[in-house]
Design an enzyme around this catalytic site. Structure first.
Site, PDB file in Angstrom:
ATOM      1  CG  ASP A  16      -2.013  -1.015   1.211  1.00 28.42           C
ATOM      2  OD1 ASP A  16      -2.157  -1.700   0.174  1.00 28.42           O
ATOM      3  OD2 ASP A  16      -2.734  -1.130   2.222  1.00 28.42           O
ATOM      4  CB  ALA A  45      -1.912  -9.657   3.226  1.00 27.31           C
ATOM      5  CG  ASN A  46      -5.038  -5.672   4.967  1.00 32.00           C
ATOM      6  OD1 ASN A  46      -3.819  -5.610   5.061  1.00 32.00           O
ATOM      7  ND2 ASN A  46      -5.752  -4.815   4.244  1.00 32.00           N
ATOM      8  CD  GLU A 140      -7.664  -6.102  -3.224  1.00 23.86           C
ATOM      9  OE1 GLU A 140      -7.972  -4.906  -3.246  1.00 23.86           O
ATOM     10  OE2 GLU A 140      -6.954  -6.600  -2.337  1.00 23.86           O
ATOM     11  CG  ASN A 184     -17.995  -1.891   1.615  1.00 22.40           C
ATOM     12  OD1 ASN A 184     -18.683  -1.974   0.599  1.00 22.40           O
ATOM     13  ND2 ASN A 184     -16.778  -1.406   1.590  1.00 22.40           N
ATOM     14  CB  ALA A 250      -7.520  -2.641   6.643  1.00 23.76           C
ATOM     15  N   GLY A 252     -12.918  -2.934   7.250  1.00 26.46           N
ATOM     16  CA  GLY A 252     -13.760  -4.052   6.822  1.00 26.46           C
ATOM     17  C   GLY A 252     -13.028  -5.379   6.981  1.00 26.46           C
ATOM     18  CG  ASN A 277     -20.322  -3.247  15.170  1.00 28.22           C
ATOM     19  OD1 ASN A 277     -20.036  -2.991  13.995  1.00 28.22           O
ATOM     20  ND2 ASN A 277     -21.566  -3.282  15.599  1.00 28.22           N
ATOM     21  CB  SER A 283      -9.518  -1.404  12.429  1.00 27.74           C
ATOM     22  OG  SER A 283      -9.097  -1.061  11.151  1.00 27.74           O
TER      23      SER A 283
HETATM   24  P1  ATP Z   1     -12.387  -0.844   4.137  1.00 29.79           P
HETATM   25  O1  ATP Z   1     -12.830  -1.044   2.707  1.00 29.79           O
HETATM   26  O2  ATP Z   1     -11.848   0.522   4.406  1.00 29.79           O
HETATM   27  O3  ATP Z   1     -11.562  -1.949   4.650  1.00 29.79           O
HETATM   28  P2  ATP Z   1     -15.131  -1.293   4.628  1.00 29.79           P
HETATM   29  O4  ATP Z   1     -15.751  -0.167   3.848  1.00 29.79           O
HETATM   30  O5  ATP Z   1     -15.134  -2.640   4.036  1.00 29.79           O
HETATM   31  O6  ATP Z   1     -13.683  -0.888   5.069  1.00 29.79           O
HETATM   32  P3  ATP Z   1     -16.678  -0.339   6.798  1.00 29.79           P
HETATM   33  O7  ATP Z   1     -18.110  -0.664   6.680  1.00 29.79           O
HETATM   34  O8  ATP Z   1     -16.239   1.054   6.503  1.00 29.79           O
HETATM   35  O9  ATP Z   1     -15.859  -1.423   6.010  1.00 29.79           O
HETATM   36  O10 ATP Z   1     -16.183  -0.653   8.278  1.00 29.79           O
HETATM   37  C1  ATP Z   1     -16.170  -1.952   8.817  1.00 29.79           C
HETATM   38  C2  ATP Z   1     -16.579  -1.878  10.276  1.00 29.79           C
HETATM   39  O11 ATP Z   1     -15.662  -1.032  11.003  1.00 29.79           O
HETATM   40  C3  ATP Z   1     -17.967  -1.281  10.500  1.00 29.79           C
HETATM   41  O12 ATP Z   1     -18.960  -2.270  10.322  1.00 29.79           O
HETATM   42  C4  ATP Z   1     -17.820  -0.780  11.933  1.00 29.79           C
HETATM   43  O13 ATP Z   1     -17.941  -1.857  12.834  1.00 29.79           O
HETATM   44  C5  ATP Z   1     -16.364  -0.280  11.973  1.00 29.79           C
HETATM   45  N1  ATP Z   1     -16.288   1.137  11.617  1.00 29.79           N
HETATM   46  C6  ATP Z   1     -16.081   1.685  10.392  1.00 29.79           C
HETATM   47  N2  ATP Z   1     -16.081   3.035  10.437  1.00 29.79           N
HETATM   48  C7  ATP Z   1     -16.279   3.361  11.741  1.00 29.79           C
HETATM   49  C8  ATP Z   1     -16.371   4.593  12.450  1.00 29.79           C
HETATM   50  N3  ATP Z   1     -16.275   5.773  11.818  1.00 29.79           N
HETATM   51  N4  ATP Z   1     -16.568   4.548  13.797  1.00 29.79           N
HETATM   52  C9  ATP Z   1     -16.659   3.348  14.455  1.00 29.79           C
HETATM   53  N5  ATP Z   1     -16.586   2.147  13.829  1.00 29.79           N
HETATM   54  C10 ATP Z   1     -16.401   2.145  12.510  1.00 29.79           C
HETATM   55  O1  RIB Z   2      -9.180  -3.401   2.464  1.00 30.40           O
HETATM   56  C1  RIB Z   2      -8.036  -2.551   2.456  1.00 30.40           C
HETATM   57  C2  RIB Z   2      -7.078  -2.991   1.401  1.00 30.40           C
HETATM   58  O2  RIB Z   2      -7.661  -2.789   0.135  1.00 30.40           O
HETATM   59  C3  RIB Z   2      -5.782  -2.204   1.384  1.00 30.40           C
HETATM   60  O3  RIB Z   2      -4.801  -2.732   2.240  1.00 30.40           O
HETATM   61  C4  RIB Z   2      -5.395  -2.234  -0.091  1.00 30.40           C
HETATM   62  O4  RIB Z   2      -4.299  -3.064  -0.355  1.00 30.40           O
HETATM   63  C5  RIB Z   2      -6.638  -2.721  -0.833  1.00 30.40           C
HETATM   64  O5  RIB Z   2      -6.465  -3.986  -1.289  1.00 30.40           O
END
Ligand code: ATP
Ligand code: RIB
Length: 305
Positions: A16, A45-46, A140, A184, A250, A252, A277, A283
């Site tokens: 990244d 990996a994450n 991915e 998500n 990350a 998610g 959560n 994270s």
């Molecule tokens: P990414 O793609 O960045 O890895 P994502 O979009 O797949 O993340 P999100 O829905 O944004 O996943 O977040 C995953 C979880 O992290 C949410 O279900 C929630 O539990 C927690 N989370 C995300 N944003 C927040 C926030 N602003 N405050 C508290 N918890 C959060």
């Molecule tokens: O979910 C987060 C990841 O998405 C990042 O680490 C980046 O490598 C992309 O794959």
């Protein structure tokens, strides 16, 4: 707490490049960055690091190239006690993600798939062995890899969790009966045409996802709104824990890893999502992708807050 569960992840491994800026540029606009750095990432990996930090013996199945980034990423995986015997180094170029991060910690990501797109479905599925309790996958890698590996795991009776990132259309009908499907918000929109912003749209989208995949549970990750659980009869909305957001990258992946392990331990999907959560909230309060993954003691201390 989770050390008796043998887990595997089939997925991407990326370097990244994280560029921070006050405001992300519009089309045709140049902006100044405030800092940049490299971090270990890739959804596969994450998630593997997320599982290993929580104490589960974890194997990663994927592909890098024998280049500088590939070597650094493998070294990091080894340091995190991840079994990388299922990672091929024969790719043409290791995957790269360019992540632009605004002042509020929200990201936009461009991924060059590289070796991740070159994983062979048969080679990958051969690493899904009978001793596994859990398999995590994301989108991915190629659709063929996901479908072959999910179906192999389902046949073997392994708990199978499909994280639907990044957002894309996908033939869920070709992998019937996974344990959990967890997109998500934007991934839900890509898969169902519905953006899950109200209870009604969350339910409609969850029903479509269940009908298409025949999964046991549909869990939508809803960012700062937490998550939702649909079991075919009841919809449960679970608000996020408050967090001081630094970098959402990350979150998610972290949620999926923690939720999946807690589901294995408890068999209870609600307590699994509560764990997700908590982990997601930790994270987003930390910089980086795999660096933001909590340990069990981070989560137990979080309970005391
Ligand atoms: P990414 O793609 O960045 O890895 P994502 O979009 O797949 O993340 P999100 O829905 O944004 O996943 O977040 C995953 C979880 O992290 C949410 O279900 C929630 O539990 C927690 N989370 C995300 N944003 C927040 C926030 N602003 N405050 C508290 N918890 C959060
Ligand atoms: O979910 C987060 C990841 O998405 C990042 O680490 C980046 O490598 C992309 O794959």
């Amino acid at each position: 707490m989770y050390s008796k569960y043998h887990a595997a992840v089939v997925g991407s491994i990326n370097m990244d490049l994280i560029l921070k800026m006050k405001k992300v540029p519009d089309a045709g606009e140049n902006v100044l960055g405030t800092s940049y750095g490299y971090a270990n990432g890739g959804k596969g990996a994450n998630q593997a690091v997320g599982l290993a930090r929580l104490g589960a013996p974890t194997k990663l199945i994927g592909k890098v190239a024998d280049d500088e980034n590939g070597r650094k990423l493998l070294e990091n995986l080894r340091k995190n006690n991840i079994d990388i015997s299922g990672v091929s180094t024969k790719g043409t170029q290791t995957g790269l993600a360019a992540i632009i991060l605004d002042n509020d910690g929200y990201n936009r990501i461009v991924v060059y798939e590289g070796a991740n797109a070159e994983i062979d479905p048969d080679e990958a599925s051969a690493h899904i062995t009978d001793d596994l309790d859990l398999l995590l996958l994301q989108f991915e890698t190629s659709e063929d890899v996901v479908i072959k590996c999910v179906n192999t795991a389902i046949k073997k009776g392994i708990t199978t969790v499909v994280d639907c990132g990044p957002a894309k259309q996908f033939e869920l009908e070709k992998m019937q009966g996974a344990t959990i499907i967890t997109p998500n918000e934007s991934e839900t929109k890509a898969l169902t045409g519905i953006f899950p912003d109200t209870e009604e749209t969350i339910l409609d989208a969850s029903k479509i996802l269940m009908a298409r995949s025949k999964a046991k549970y549909i869990i939508l990750k809803l960012g700062s709104r937490g998550c939702s659980v649909w079991d075919g009869e009841n919809l449960t909305l679970m608000p996020a824990y408050k967090s001081n957001v630094v970098d959402t990258t990350a979150a998610g992946d972290c949620f999926t890893a923690a939720m999946a392990l807690e589901f294995l331990r408890s068999g209870d999907i609600i307590s699994a999502c509560d764990m997700g959560n908590k982990a997601g909230s930790i994270s987003v309060s930390r910089m980086g992708a795999d660096a933001s993954m909590p340990t069990v003691s981070d989560i137990l201390n979080f309970n005391k807050n």
